[in-house]
Design a protein around this motif. Structure first.
Motif, mmCIF file in Angstrom:
data_model
loop_
_atom_site.group_PDB
_atom_site.id
_atom_site.type_symbol
_atom_site.label_atom_id
_atom_site.label_comp_id
_atom_site.label_asym_id
_atom_site.label_seq_id
_atom_site.Cartn_x
_atom_site.Cartn_y
_atom_site.Cartn_z
ATOM 1 N N ASP A 178 -16.227 -30.237 -13.616
ATOM 2 C CA ASP A 178 -15.216 -30.334 -12.569
ATOM 3 C C ASP A 178 -13.910 -30.876 -13.148
ATOM 4 O OD1 ASP A 178 -13.755 -30.620 -10.302
ATOM 5 O OD2 ASP A 178 -15.034 -32.159 -9.391
ATOM 6 N N PRO A 179 -12.813 -30.100 -13.062
ATOM 7 C CA PRO A 179 -11.533 -30.593 -13.584
ATOM 8 C C PRO A 179 -11.004 -31.781 -12.793
ATOM 9 C CG PRO A 179 -11.227 -28.544 -12.363
ATOM 10 C CD PRO A 179 -12.708 -28.744 -12.499
ATOM 11 N N ASP A 180 -11.491 -31.933 -11.561
ATOM 12 C CA ASP A 180 -11.070 -33.053 -10.719
ATOM 13 C C ASP A 180 -12.130 -34.150 -10.681
ATOM 14 O OD1 ASP A 180 -8.688 -31.686 -9.984
ATOM 15 O OD2 ASP A 180 -9.814 -30.525 -8.504
ATOM 16 N N ASN A 181 -12.903 -34.253 -11.736
ATOM 17 C CA ASN A 181 -13.973 -35.240 -11.813
ATOM 18 C C ASN A 181 -13.418 -36.641 -11.567
ATOM 19 O OD1 ASN A 181 -16.149 -36.848 -12.402
ATOM 20 N ND2 ASN A 181 -16.417 -36.120 -14.502
ATOM 21 N N PRO A 182 -13.892 -37.332 -10.513
ATOM 22 C CA PRO A 182 -13.378 -38.676 -10.214
ATOM 23 C C PRO A 182 -13.585 -39.660 -11.354
ATOM 24 C CG PRO A 182 -14.640 -37.811 -8.367
ATOM 25 C CD PRO A 182 -14.862 -36.874 -9.512
ATOM 26 N N LEU A 183 -14.607 -39.439 -12.177
ATOM 27 C CA LEU A 183 -14.846 -40.344 -13.297
ATOM 28 C C LEU A 183 -13.719 -40.289 -14.323
ATOM 29 C CD1 LEU A 183 -18.675 -39.781 -13.889
ATOM 30 C CD2 LEU A 183 -17.575 -41.774 -12.841
ATOM 31 N N GLU A 184 -12.939 -39.218 -14.273
ATOM 32 C CA GLU A 184 -11.805 -39.072 -15.183
ATOM 33 C C GLU A 184 -10.483 -39.413 -14.502
ATOM 34 O OE1 GLU A 184 -12.358 -38.481 -18.274
ATOM 35 O OE2 GLU A 184 -14.493 -37.999 -18.079
ATOM 36 N N ASN A 185 -10.563 -39.839 -13.242
ATOM 37 C CA ASN A 185 -9.355 -40.123 -12.467
ATOM 38 C C ASN A 185 -9.547 -41.452 -11.743
ATOM 39 O OD1 ASN A 185 -7.387 -40.241 -10.351
ATOM 40 N ND2 ASN A 185 -7.098 -38.034 -10.507
ATOM 41 N N ALA A 186 -8.905 -42.486 -12.238
ATOM 42 C CA ALA A 186 -9.112 -43.832 -11.701
ATOM 43 C C ALA A 186 -8.732 -43.927 -10.226
ATOM 44 C CB ALA A 186 -8.303 -44.845 -12.510
ATOM 45 N N GLU A 187 -7.659 -43.258 -9.835
ATOM 46 C CA GLU A 187 -7.208 -43.326 -8.441
ATOM 47 C C GLU A 187 -8.214 -42.662 -7.505
ATOM 48 O OE1 GLU A 187 -3.345 -42.040 -5.683
ATOM 49 O OE2 GLU A 187 -3.301 -41.789 -7.862
ATOM 50 N N SER A 188 -8.700 -41.490 -7.905
ATOM 51 C CA SER A 188 -9.692 -40.783 -7.097
ATOM 52 C C SER A 188 -10.990 -41.572 -7.014
ATOM 53 C CB SER A 188 -9.956 -39.396 -7.690
ATOM 54 O OG SER A 188 -10.975 -38.725 -6.979
ATOM 55 N N LEU A 189 -11.379 -42.177 -8.120
ATOM 56 C CA LEU A 189 -12.608 -42.973 -8.152
ATOM 57 C C LEU A 189 -12.494 -44.174 -7.216
ATOM 58 C CD1 LEU A 189 -15.383 -43.352 -9.506
ATOM 59 C CD2 LEU A 189 -14.240 -44.733 -11.241
ATOM 60 N N GLN A 190 -11.348 -44.821 -7.226
ATOM 61 C CA GLN A 190 -11.135 -45.973 -6.355
ATOM 62 C C GLN A 190 -11.205 -45.568 -4.883
ATOM 63 O OE1 GLN A 190 -7.529 -48.145 -7.118
ATOM 64 N NE2 GLN A 190 -7.769 -49.476 -5.345
ATOM 65 N N ASP A 191 -10.627 -44.417 -4.557
ATOM 66 C CA ASP A 191 -10.664 -43.932 -3.173
ATOM 67 C C ASP A 191 -12.102 -43.705 -2.713
ATOM 68 O OD1 ASP A 191 -7.941 -44.011 -2.927
ATOM 69 O OD2 ASP A 191 -7.633 -41.874 -3.316
ATOM 70 N N GLN A 192 -12.916 -43.111 -3.592
ATOM 71 C CA GLN A 192 -14.285 -42.792 -3.215
ATOM 72 C C GLN A 192 -15.150 -44.039 -3.069
ATOM 73 O OE1 GLN A 192 -16.449 -39.558 -4.728
ATOM 74 N NE2 GLN A 192 -14.686 -38.277 -5.196
ATOM 75 N N LEU A 193 -14.830 -45.087 -3.832
ATOM 76 C CA LEU A 193 -15.676 -46.284 -3.830
ATOM 77 C C LEU A 193 -15.124 -47.414 -2.961
ATOM 78 C CD1 LEU A 193 -16.650 -46.483 -7.621
ATOM 79 C CD2 LEU A 193 -17.965 -45.516 -5.730
ATOM 80 N N GLU A 194 -13.976 -47.207 -2.355
ATOM 81 C CA GLU A 194 -13.324 -48.282 -1.602
ATOM 82 C C GLU A 194 -14.176 -48.794 -0.447
ATOM 83 O OE1 GLU A 194 -9.390 -48.765 1.242
ATOM 84 O OE2 GLU A 194 -9.274 -47.434 -0.498
ATOM 85 N N SER A 195 -14.803 -47.892 0.284
ATOM 86 C CA SER A 195 -15.565 -48.280 1.475
ATOM 87 C C SER A 195 -17.040 -48.521 1.194
ATOM 88 C CB SER A 195 -15.436 -47.188 2.550
ATOM 89 O OG SER A 195 -14.090 -46.997 2.924
ATOM 90 N N LEU A 196 -17.538 -48.004 0.085
ATOM 91 C CA LEU A 196 -18.973 -48.049 -0.190
ATOM 92 C C LEU A 196 -19.566 -49.457 -0.205
ATOM 93 C CD1 LEU A 196 -21.494 -46.355 -0.898
ATOM 94 C CD2 LEU A 196 -20.927 -46.737 -3.308
ATOM 95 N N PRO A 197 -18.917 -50.464 -0.812
ATOM 96 C CA PRO A 197 -19.536 -51.796 -0.865
ATOM 97 C C PRO A 197 -19.896 -52.358 0.507
ATOM 98 C CG PRO A 197 -17.664 -51.684 -2.356
ATOM 99 C CD PRO A 197 -17.640 -50.429 -1.552
ATOM 100 N N TYR A 198 -19.069 -52.101 1.505
ATOM 101 C CA TYR A 198 -19.335 -52.623 2.847
ATOM 102 C C TYR A 198 -20.558 -51.946 3.461
ATOM 103 C CZ TYR A 198 -14.622 -54.326 2.112
ATOM 104 O OH TYR A 198 -13.520 -54.945 1.580
ATOM 105 N N LEU A 199 -20.732 -50.668 3.157
ATOM 106 C CA LEU A 199 -21.910 -49.958 3.642
ATOM 107 C C LEU A 199 -23.163 -50.458 2.930
ATOM 108 C CD1 LEU A 199 -20.547 -46.278 3.784
ATOM 109 C CD2 LEU A 199 -20.452 -48.059 5.531
ATOM 110 N N CYS A 200 -23.055 -50.672 1.631
ATOM 111 C CA CYS A 200 -24.210 -51.138 0.856
ATOM 112 C C CYS A 200 -24.658 -52.525 1.308
ATOM 113 C CB CYS A 200 -23.875 -51.167 -0.631
ATOM 114 S SG CYS A 200 -23.677 -49.534 -1.384
ATOM 115 N N ARG A 201 -23.716 -53.415 1.501
ATOM 116 C CA ARG A 201 -24.070 -54.794 1.848
ATOM 117 C C ARG A 201 -24.507 -54.941 3.302
ATOM 118 N NH1 ARG A 201 -23.157 -58.743 -1.855
ATOM 119 N NH2 ARG A 201 -21.932 -58.179 -3.688
ATOM 120 N N PHE A 202 -24.291 -53.925 4.101
ATOM 121 C CA PHE A 202 -24.732 -53.979 5.494
ATOM 122 C C PHE A 202 -26.253 -54.073 5.567
ATOM 123 C CE2 PHE A 202 -25.790 -51.696 9.532
ATOM 124 C CZ PHE A 202 -25.311 -52.669 10.394
ATOM 125 N N LYS A 203 -26.926 -53.312 4.719
ATOM 126 C CA LYS A 203 -28.384 -53.398 4.571
ATOM 127 C C LYS A 203 -28.660 -53.533 3.076
ATOM 128 C CE LYS A 203 -29.812 -53.146 8.797
ATOM 129 N NZ LYS A 203 -30.598 -54.253 9.401
#
Length: 292
Positions: A178-203
């Motif tokens: 994928d040319p748009d691989n988030p692992l190669e794009n810090a901004e895209s990676l941050q967007d994808q992971l921004e909300s995840l911690p709150y979901l993980c810590r909920f349970k």
């Protein structure tokens, strides 16, 4: 909010009920209408009625999927869903008669969006943002009405993590990274992971166990691969490294925040340590074998 505004709101809903060039424009109008301030409503019942109409309209779209085959419509609809918790309290959503049905449809839509990571990657941000805002509102919820988030959020969290792992395998399976691989794009990676911690810590307990159950086989495979000659299957190694990279980023995102919802602070620290230990194991592996 006056009669003219209500009429315009209902007109927008009527436009999204039919296919045509006005579909996207109607959704864009609804996104703006969903963002109107509380002060524009003279009375709370009028605002509640407005919310009910908005939830009813989105429920109909979720049920039929009408217009969502178009990428622009799909993205705008995700933006519309993301506006719900920005402008309304969880308690207000709960007061809508068909809240449970609506939440189930949004959860199903989110899960399907996560599975369609190649097509909906830029839209998932708005959906995860909605869910993260919902779970962070739970401590302030009064009354006995169940939010139903205990049932839906863990599935969405697991769906996101699984989809990221599968995306690495899929990108190498068709020999077209994928040319748009988030692992190669810090901004895209941050967007994808921004909300995840709150979901993980909920349970957090079930989520941390889910992550560990994914991480352990990857560490074992990476260790085994380190003992093979450097001339081994490079594609297989790249897949393992890509999947581990996702898990490390996910764990790092979780460890960066603290949230009291779901379990005690002592329990959270224990689960934090368990996750951190899996990441630290990589040091021993990368210091040996072909990874050194």
């Amino acid at each position: 909010m006056n009669f003219t505004s209500i009429f315009f709101f209902k007109k927008c809903l009527s436009y999204v009920s039919v296919q045509g060039p006005c579909f996207l424009q109607a959704l864009e109008c609804l996104v703006r209408l969903a963002s109107v301030r509380r002060s524009l409503f003279v009375e709370d019942p009028a605002r509640s009625q407005f919310l009910s109409h908005l939830m009813s309209g989105t429920r109909e779209i979720l049920q039929t999927g009408q217009g969502l085959a178009d990428h622009g419509n799909y993205h705008e609809f995700c933006r519309l869903l993301g506006r719900f918790k920005v402008n309304y309290q969880l308690s207000e959503l709960l007061n809508v008669e068909f809240y449970g049905e609506w939440l189930g449809l949004v959860a199903e839509f989110t899960t399907k969006s996560l599975l369609s990571w190649q097509w909906a990657s830029n839209s998932v941000y708005y959906l995860l943002s909605l869910w993260s805002r919902l779970v962070t509102s739970v401590p302030y919820l009064k009354g006995d009405t169940p939010s139903l988030l205990d049932e839906t959020v863990p599935k969405i969290t697991e769906g996101f993590i699984t989809s990221r792992i599968n995306s690495v395998q899929a990108s190498f399976a068709d020999n077209s990274p994928d040319p748009d691989n988030p692992l190669e794009n810090a901004e895209s990676l941050q967007d994808q992971l921004e909300s995840l911690p709150y979901l993980c810590r909920f349970k957090y307990e079930s989520c941390s166990l889910f992550i560990i159950n994914i991480m352990e086989p990857l560490l074992q495979a990476y260790t085994a691969r380190s003992r093979l000659p450097a001339s081994g299957d490079a594609a297989e190694l790249s897949v393992i490294e890509g999947q581990i990279a996702w898990m490390v980023h996910i764990i790092a995102a979780i460890l960066k925040i603290r949230q009291t919802v779901g379990c005690s602070q002592d329990s959270q620290e224990l689960f934090d340590a368990e996750l951190a230990a899996r990441v630290l194991q990589l040091i021993n592996i990368t210091d040996t074998g072909v990874h050194a």
